[in-house]
Design a protein around this motif. Structure first.
Motif, short mmCIF file in Angstrom:
data_model
loop_
_atom_site.label_atom_id
_atom_site.label_comp_id
_atom_site.label_asym_id
_atom_site.label_seq_id
_atom_site.Cartn_x
_atom_site.Cartn_y
_atom_site.Cartn_z
N THR A 80 0.81 -1.22 0.00
CA THR A 80 0.00 0.00 0.00
C THR A 80 0.85 1.27 0.00
O THR A 80 0.31 2.37 0.08
N ARG A 128 -2.22 -3.80 6.55
CA ARG A 128 -2.84 -3.48 7.83
C ARG A 128 -4.31 -3.13 7.70
O ARG A 128 -5.03 -3.16 8.70
N ASN A 146 -0.57 4.71 -1.35
CA ASN A 146 -0.20 6.10 -1.15
C ASN A 146 0.49 6.61 -2.41
O ASN A 146 1.49 6.04 -2.82
N1 LIG Z 1 10.00 7.80 -0.92
C1 LIG Z 1 11.30 7.98 -1.06
O1 LIG Z 1 11.77 8.97 -1.66
C2 LIG Z 1 12.26 6.94 -0.51
C3 LIG Z 1 13.58 6.95 -1.00
C4 LIG Z 1 14.47 6.01 -0.50
C5 LIG Z 1 14.07 5.12 0.48
N2 LIG Z 1 12.79 5.15 0.94
C6 LIG Z 1 12.43 4.19 1.99
O2 LIG Z 1 11.61 3.18 1.45
C7 LIG Z 1 10.67 2.74 2.45
C8 LIG Z 1 9.24 2.85 1.88
O3 LIG Z 1 9.03 4.21 1.50
P1 LIG Z 1 7.69 4.75 0.85
O4 LIG Z 1 7.99 6.12 0.32
O5 LIG Z 1 7.12 3.74 -0.06
O6 LIG Z 1 6.78 4.92 2.16
P2 LIG Z 1 5.19 4.77 2.37
O7 LIG Z 1 4.45 5.28 1.19
O8 LIG Z 1 4.91 5.38 3.69
O9 LIG Z 1 4.95 3.19 2.46
C9 LIG Z 1 5.23 2.44 3.60
C10 LIG Z 1 4.58 1.09 3.45
O10 LIG Z 1 4.91 0.29 4.61
C11 LIG Z 1 3.71 -0.16 5.19
N3 LIG Z 1 3.87 -0.30 6.64
C12 LIG Z 1 4.28 0.64 7.52
N4 LIG Z 1 4.29 0.12 8.77
C13 LIG Z 1 3.85 -1.16 8.66
C14 LIG Z 1 3.64 -2.20 9.59
N5 LIG Z 1 3.89 -2.03 10.90
N6 LIG Z 1 3.21 -3.39 9.13
C15 LIG Z 1 2.96 -3.58 7.81
N7 LIG Z 1 3.15 -2.63 6.87
C16 LIG Z 1 3.59 -1.42 7.30
C17 LIG Z 1 2.67 0.89 4.86
O11 LIG Z 1 1.39 0.35 5.06
P3 LIG Z 1 0.12 1.26 5.53
O12 LIG Z 1 -0.59 1.62 4.24
O13 LIG Z 1 -0.66 0.33 6.38
O14 LIG Z 1 0.64 2.44 6.26
C18 LIG Z 1 3.04 1.14 3.40
O15 LIG Z 1 2.58 0.07 2.61
C19 LIG Z 1 10.91 3.62 3.69
O16 LIG Z 1 11.77 2.97 4.59
C20 LIG Z 1 11.61 4.83 3.10
O17 LIG Z 1 12.44 5.47 4.04
C21 LIG Z 1 11.87 6.04 0.45
#
Ligand SMILES: NC(=O)c1ccc[n+]([C@@H]2O[C@H](COP(=O)([O-])OP(=O)(O)OC[C@H]3O[C@@H](n4cnc5c(N)ncnc54)[C@H](OP(=O)(O)O)[C@@H]3O)[C@@H](O)[C@H]2O)c1
Length: 348
Positions: free
Chosen positions: A13, A40, A191
């Motif tokens: 998600t 979740r 998201n």
């Molecule tokens: N975006 C960037 O520019 C970027 C760049 C480099 C690295 N990253 C890293 O990549 C990772 C993902 O980033 P993103 O941008 O995709 O973030 P995001 O949109 O916030 O996605 C996070 C995902 O993890 C899930 N999640 C969070 N807590 C959870 C839990 N306790 N149990 C199960 N699922 C859970 C969320 O589910 P829900 O929908 O339930 O919240 C969502 O599916 C992060 O560690 C971030 O630091 C991001």
């Protein structure tokens, strides 16, 4: 056994995870994938089921569950958290058990980030630094310090690959930009928004003028969400086509997501220009965030100063897989006004 490839997916998600899953579901071999996602939300789970994705409701904090679901998978996509060591240890434990019981050599594709390159490159926005990491320079990558951000998790993954019970590949996106557009977004599953640029925008809107850390001189790489999600697919396809040994893995398996570099000040300037164009500010030129503002808008001064670190990367290893990112730093700067408008809409 269905004959399909069992895939365990964490982060379906999310911004990155949803964007990659959308592409996996449209992959030419999609009907050979048996995907189980840990989610979740019951509502999002039901929507994923309609797209043919099995779901388990739960948290990755439930390590026993993560271990069990990982053991059941030939491929694990870890797309949710670059820093949760217990979650990654549980994935690896599951894969180890699978290897011991079935003799299968399972695959882990994990998401880290080029934040790992900021160690020792923290200038609070007052200067650019000249250390540039190349993901095809294995010696340089091996020498990244264990205390660097994300590296404790990455090191645990390297160890597992070295132990030989799984093959591991790590993608390190940089500043990802662009509002995701795909059928998972349309269905209200994922998201569509990134993290770093939206935080600068929200802080700037909050203070009524574009802000930056220090002089905004620190440099980071950037990549469009479409391009970085393609990288996961290209990596996966290469593993399937060439076999696990045909693609660099373990400590040699670092793949940056990068197609250009920005100074943080340039992002803030583009935010300022958008604010002026939208009648939200009179001056486009950003000014330095105060410590109080860093605390208010980023959670703490230390966290805020992350936007004043340098992370310099060249994704030669990723490109050697055949990855051809299309979007450039110019596209990133052009994406900022629509991002400001989307945030204003959310705040209404
Ligand atoms: N975006 C960037 O520019 C970027 C760049 C480099 C690295 N990253 C890293 O990549 C990772 C993902 O980033 P993103 O941008 O995709 O973030 P995001 O949109 O916030 O996605 C996070 C995902 O993890 C899930 N999640 C969070 N807590 C959870 C839990 N306790 N149990 C199960 N699922 C859970 C969320 O589910 P829900 O929908 O339930 O919240 C969502 O599916 C992060 O560690 C971030 O630091 C991001």
């Amino acid at each position: 056994m269905s004959g399909k490839t069992p895939i365990f997916y964490i982060g379906a998600t999310g911004y990155i995870g949803g964007s990659v899953l959308a592409k996996l579901l449209k992959h030419p071999s999609a009907d050979t994938f048996d995907i189980t996602a840990l989610v979740r939300s019951e509502d999002k789970a039901a929507k994923l089921n309609k797209l043919g994705v099995r779901t388990v409701i739960g948290s990755y904090k439930d390590v026993a569950l993560v271990e069990r679901l990982s053991e059941a998978a030939h491929v694990v996509f870890s797309m949710a958290d670059a820093d949760d060591l217990p979650m990654v240890q549980a994935i690896l434990k599951g894969l180890k058990q699978r290897h011991a019981k079935l003799g299968d050599l399972p695959i882990l594709i994990h998401t880290s980030g080029t934040g790992v390159l900021t160690h020792g490159q923290e200038t609070k926005g007052m200067a650019a630094t000249d250390v540039i990491y190349d993901d095809s320079d294995f010696e340089q990558i091996a020498n990244i310090k264990p205390e660097a951000l994300h590296r404790n998790v990455d090191n645990a993954i390297f160890e597992a690959d070295k132990d030989g019970y799984c093959r591991t590949y790590i993608i390190l996106p940089s500043t990802i930009y662009g509002i995701a557009q795909n059928h998972l977004v349309d269905a209200g599953i994922q998201n569509p928004y990134s993290i770093q640029i939206p935080m600068v925008i929200k802080a700037s809107l909050g203070r009524g003028r574009a802000g930056m850390v220090g002089k905004g001189l620190a440099l980071w790489p950037n990549v469009h969400i479409e391009d970085v999600s393609d990288l996961y697919i290209i990596l996966y396809d290469a593993i399937v086509t060439k076999g696990t040994e045909g693609v660099d893995h373990g400590i040699r398996g670092y793949y940056f997501g990068e197609n250009g570099e920005h100074a943080w000040g340039d992002i803030s300037r583009a935010v300022g220009q958008a604010m002026v164009a939208l009648g939200l500010a009179t001056e486009a030129e950003p000014t330095a965030f105060t410590d109080e503002e860093l605390e208010k808008y980023f959670g703490s001064v230390e966290t805020g100063n992350y936007w004043g670190t340098n992370s310099r990367a060249r994704a030669n290893h990723s490109r050697a897989l055949g990855w051809k990112p299309k979007y450039t730093t110019q596209d990133m700067l052009a994406s900022i006004k629509p991002e400001v408008e989307a945030i204003l809409k959310q705040q209404k």
